[in-house]
Design a protein around this motif. Structure first.
Motif, PDB file in Angstrom:
ATOM      1  N   ASN A 291       0.849  -1.190   0.000  1.00  0.00           N
ATOM      2  CA  ASN A 291       0.000   0.000   0.000  1.00  0.00           C
ATOM      3  C   ASN A 291       0.882   1.237   0.000  1.00  0.00           C
ATOM      4  O   ASN A 291       2.055   1.179   0.381  1.00  0.00           O
ATOM      5  N   VAL A 292       0.312   2.376  -0.402  1.00  0.00           N
ATOM      6  CA  VAL A 292       1.044   3.641  -0.414  1.00  0.00           C
ATOM      7  C   VAL A 292       0.205   4.711   0.267  1.00  0.00           C
ATOM      8  O   VAL A 292      -0.998   4.831   0.001  1.00  0.00           O
TER       9      VAL A 292
ATOM     10  N   PHE B 190      -0.202  -2.380  -6.131  1.00  0.00           N
ATOM     11  CA  PHE B 190      -0.648  -1.932  -4.825  1.00  0.00           C
ATOM     12  C   PHE B 190      -2.098  -2.307  -4.545  1.00  0.00           C
ATOM     13  O   PHE B 190      -2.932  -2.334  -5.457  1.00  0.00           O
ATOM     14  N   ARG B 191      -2.377  -2.574  -3.285  1.00  0.00           N
ATOM     15  CA  ARG B 191      -3.761  -2.782  -2.865  1.00  0.00           C
ATOM     16  C   ARG B 191      -4.485  -1.441  -2.765  1.00  0.00           C
ATOM     17  O   ARG B 191      -5.568  -1.265  -3.303  1.00  0.00           O
ATOM     18  N   ASN B 192      -3.886  -0.510  -2.043  1.00  0.00           N
ATOM     19  CA  ASN B 192      -4.468   0.821  -1.874  1.00  0.00           C
ATOM     20  C   ASN B 192      -3.407   1.886  -2.080  1.00  0.00           C
ATOM     21  O   ASN B 192      -2.269   1.731  -1.627  1.00  0.00           O
ATOM     22  N   VAL B 193      -3.790   2.975  -2.736  1.00  0.00           N
ATOM     23  CA  VAL B 193      -2.990   4.192  -2.745  1.00  0.00           C
ATOM     24  C   VAL B 193      -3.839   5.282  -2.103  1.00  0.00           C
ATOM     25  O   VAL B 193      -4.928   5.604  -2.586  1.00  0.00           O
ATOM     26  N   PHE B 194      -3.341   5.838  -1.006  1.00  0.00           N
ATOM     27  CA  PHE B 194      -4.038   6.906  -0.295  1.00  0.00           C
ATOM     28  C   PHE B 194      -3.361   8.225  -0.642  1.00  0.00           C
ATOM     29  O   PHE B 194      -2.186   8.427  -0.322  1.00  0.00           O
ATOM     30  N   MET B 195      -4.091   9.126  -1.288  1.00  0.00           N
ATOM     31  CA  MET B 195      -3.568  10.426  -1.676  1.00  0.00           C
ATOM     32  C   MET B 195      -4.114  11.474  -0.700  1.00  0.00           C
ATOM     33  O   MET B 195      -5.260  11.904  -0.811  1.00  0.00           O
TER      34      MET B 195
END
Length: 327
Positions: free
Chosen positions: A159-160, A190-195
């Motif tokens: 994840n990021v 990636f499973r999740n990218v949180f911006m």
């Protein structure tokens, strides 16, 4: 704590396994070498592990997932980056001890005296760091698929979390990865990218923009934005030397939601961002003043845990209600 960096070391850029290193903070040149390292959190001392040792150690760790943390501009390792990463790690550990390893990705911010000049220099360094971190992603892809020595492929999910100008680093990294390593495409890594409070143009995720690779690389892309984020307000629409200007993704959310891919979810944090970061409302993904995990953090935790985005409309990648107004 594991960390990855392209920041210059006092010991020079000749990589060597298990060497002791120290950051050269007066050098904000975005190096093209990338270093895989370990921080002794008690002594605040660093060792360059080398990519092979780094990957092996991460594979053996009890945690089930990895969260790469890309920090904001004007952030130094010991003053801001590692303390924030430690807070994130503690919050995740309180929820689930073996869920994630938080891994800071440290890029070279400026340490000058002029805020506007620092902002401009950091934009350059953020984009220039893309080449180095693209090489790191290529190594992680090989690691994920490796079956050397009879080992099964590593099934840890990646994840990021990219905060503010860290999103510029992320965008450029994936663009370089696509164009220099992957023939114009990127794999679903990636499973999740949180911006979080993303300091990139609010059209960045549209199909003709370089940010499209962020959407291609992840199952879920979650954009957290707040209209009263003082850092991303009118003062940072343009910058020193800029030849174009646009509102920021972390300030308004996507300019045209219908033009973003279906895996992009938006969360309006306008009602809670100042609860967790007063008065700037910019770093709102941690805890409140009492140390209780914030709603934005808990929303990210739920996504990491389940792989699905709480409160979204299945017909469109759009958050419809997280009850933020109850805060």
């Amino acid at each position: 704590m594991f960390f990855i960096t392209n920041r210059a070391f006092v010991e020079g850029n000749a990589s060597a396994e298990m060497r002791k290193v120290a950051f050269e903070l007066n050098n904000n040149e975005a190096g093209q070498s990338v270093y895989f390292c370990w921080r002794d959190d008690a002594k605040k001392a660093y060792v360059e592990l080398g990519s092979d040792n780094f990957m092996k150690a991460m594979r053996k760790a009890a945690t089930r997932q990895v969260l790469f943390y890309l920090h904001d501009s004007a952030q130094f390792p010991e003053e801001q980056v590692f303390p924030t990463a430690e807070k994130l790690q503690a919050l995740f550990d309180e929820q689930d001890k073996n869920l994630v390893d938080v891994v800071p990705v440290i890029w070279p911010c400026d340490n000058g005296q002029s805020p506007m000049r620092d902002f401009h220099e950091d934009q350059i360094a953020a984009e220039a760091s893309g080449v180095a971190f693209a090489r790191a992603l290529e190594k992680f892809l090989v690691w994920r698929e490796s079956v050397k020595g009879g080992e099964a492929p590593c099934l840890k999910r990646l994840n990021v979390l990219a905060h503010s100008m860290g999103n510029r680093v992320l965008r450029q990294t994936l663009s370089c990865w696509a164009n220099y390593h992957r023939k114009g495409q990127v794999p679903l890594l990636f499973r999740n990218v949180f911006m979080l409070a993303a300091d990139v143009f609010n059209e960045s995720l549209e199909p003709t923009r370089d940010g499209r690779y962020i959407c291609h690389s992840a199952r879920n892309v979650v954009v957290y934005h707040a209209a009263d984020d003082r850092i991303l307000g009118a003062g940072s629409v343009g910058h020193l030397g800029a030849n174009s200007a646009s509102r920021r993704l972390g300030h308004t959310g996507p300019e045209h939601q219908a033009m973003t891919p279906q895996n992009v979810y938006t969360v309006d944090c306008d009602d809670v961002n100042n609860k967790y970061d007063r008065p700037n409302g910019h770093t709102y993904f941690l805890a409140d003043e009492k140390g209780e995990p914030g709603k934005v953090f808990l929303h990210m935790y739920d996504a990491v845990k389940k792989g699905r985005i709480q409160g979204h409309d299945e017909r469109r990648g759009l958050i419809v209600d997280l009850n933020f107004r109850s805060c």
